[in-house]
Design an enzyme around this catalytic site. Sequence first.
Site, PDB file in Angstrom:
ATOM      1  N   ASP A   1       1.167  -0.987   0.350  1.00  0.00           N
ATOM      2  CA  ASP A   1      -0.090   0.091   0.075  1.00  0.00           C
ATOM      3  C   ASP A   1       0.848   1.438   0.296  1.00  0.00           C
ATOM      4  O   ASP A   1       2.463   1.020  -0.158  1.00  0.00           O
ATOM      5  CB  ASP A   1      -0.876  -0.285   0.871  1.00  0.00           C
ATOM      6  CG  ASP A   1      -1.620   1.370   1.474  1.00  0.00           C
ATOM      7  OD1 ASP A   1      -2.435   1.666   0.068  1.00  0.00           O
ATOM      8  OD2 ASP A   1      -2.346   1.144   2.581  1.00  0.00           O
TER       9      ASP A   1
ATOM     10  N   ASP B   1      -0.113   5.023   1.320  1.00  0.00           N
ATOM     11  CA  ASP B   1       0.005   5.865   2.157  1.00  0.00           C
ATOM     12  C   ASP B   1      -0.045   4.879   3.695  1.00  0.00           C
ATOM     13  O   ASP B   1      -0.673   4.143   4.321  1.00  0.00           O
ATOM     14  CB  ASP B   1      -2.028   6.179   2.102  1.00  0.00           C
ATOM     15  CG  ASP B   1      -2.055   6.927   1.154  1.00  0.00           C
ATOM     16  OD1 ASP B   1      -1.225   7.655   0.598  1.00  0.00           O
ATOM     17  OD2 ASP B   1      -3.373   7.834   0.851  1.00  0.00           O
TER      18      ASP B   1
END
Length: 409
Positions: free
Chosen positions: A185, A187
């Site tokens: 991922d 963020d």
Amino acid sequence: MPAKVSVLITVTGMDQPGVTSALFEVLAQHGVELLNVEQVVIRGRLTLGVLVSCPLDVADGTALRDDVAAAIHGVGLDVAIERSDDLPIIRQPSTHTIFVLGRPITAGAFSAVARGVAALGVNIDFIRGISDYPVTGLELRVSVPPGCVGPLQIALTKVAAEEHVDVAVEDYGLAWRTKRLIVFDVDSTLVQGEVIEMLAARAGAQGQVAAITEAAMRGELDFAESLQRRVATLAGLPATVIDDVAEQLELMPGARTTIRTLRRLGFRCGVVSGGFRRIIEPLARELMLDFVASNELEIVDGILTGRVVGPIVDRPGKAKALRDFASQYGVPMEQTVAVGDGANDIDMLGAAGLGIAFNAKPALREVADASLSHPYLDTVLFLLGVTRGEIEAADAGDCGVRRVEIPAD
């Protein structure tokens, strides 16, 4: 042909050049057969075990014992010699590996791990240190009785919470060593902070967006709906703010080390994000990532419309992207790794061969194969069996070793 028996020779003392040579010169003179050798050096102290096969009269006689003792004592070490007919020549492989990571790992914390292991009849076969930076890391290879893996994971999860350490239990075998593709991922995983909040700050909507983001990450709000609501707050901003925010991104500590090391190991590395392609792609090029899946902001006449275009990369979309990339590179799903922090990563981590929750929300920690709670992305490497020594040895011959001082907690 005379019957043969097994003899175990154990050498201990301060390590120095010539110990092994001295021992095997004597063994060669007595014509013994070598069955197994194991050696470990801890802080300069050697333990060397040599299992040999020899005729019964040689094993029970004094010549071999006296010659071995003279050779080893001559280099200043101790030696013990004993019959070892009842033990297997090669140990059965461990069934699982346990990783313990902490800053620090106290004796009390490790004692709690050991108690939890022993209470279930799990035997510790091997322990080694794997890291002294940015966290202390220990690896335990263990033999778990049938039916005890689930209870072991439950017990050690409780220990981890009580002792403020990370504890992960993984299968130990060929499959553990064949991981070939990893997705992150973006963020709060590959980079610090939330990109949408950085964009919202430019629109004066950071408070509204932060509240929506938190609800989504806790699993209280459908990700697609939350994305559309957050993006709507950006309507009217000039598209140049995207490039401004991209330049301000700060990688998670250890991110470069992690990607660099994984690439050396031959991993396919990429990101699967609910964020935005125009922001992520420059970072992906810089890190030389192999693939990117993310959302696309709609721009008309240089202005953000407050909408996304194309399929939304949401919770199911992330899992699909992982499967698609694994298929593209011919990697079986059991050889994939996924790392994330939010509820929208649940399906992706569940689909991966190894799902790692990184400083994650409770909803993700509950379903992940392993959880990391320290803000250093290179701790992921330790769960893949890579040691800090191996990382820095590779860096020393390439880009140089660099350790940033970490403030005390």
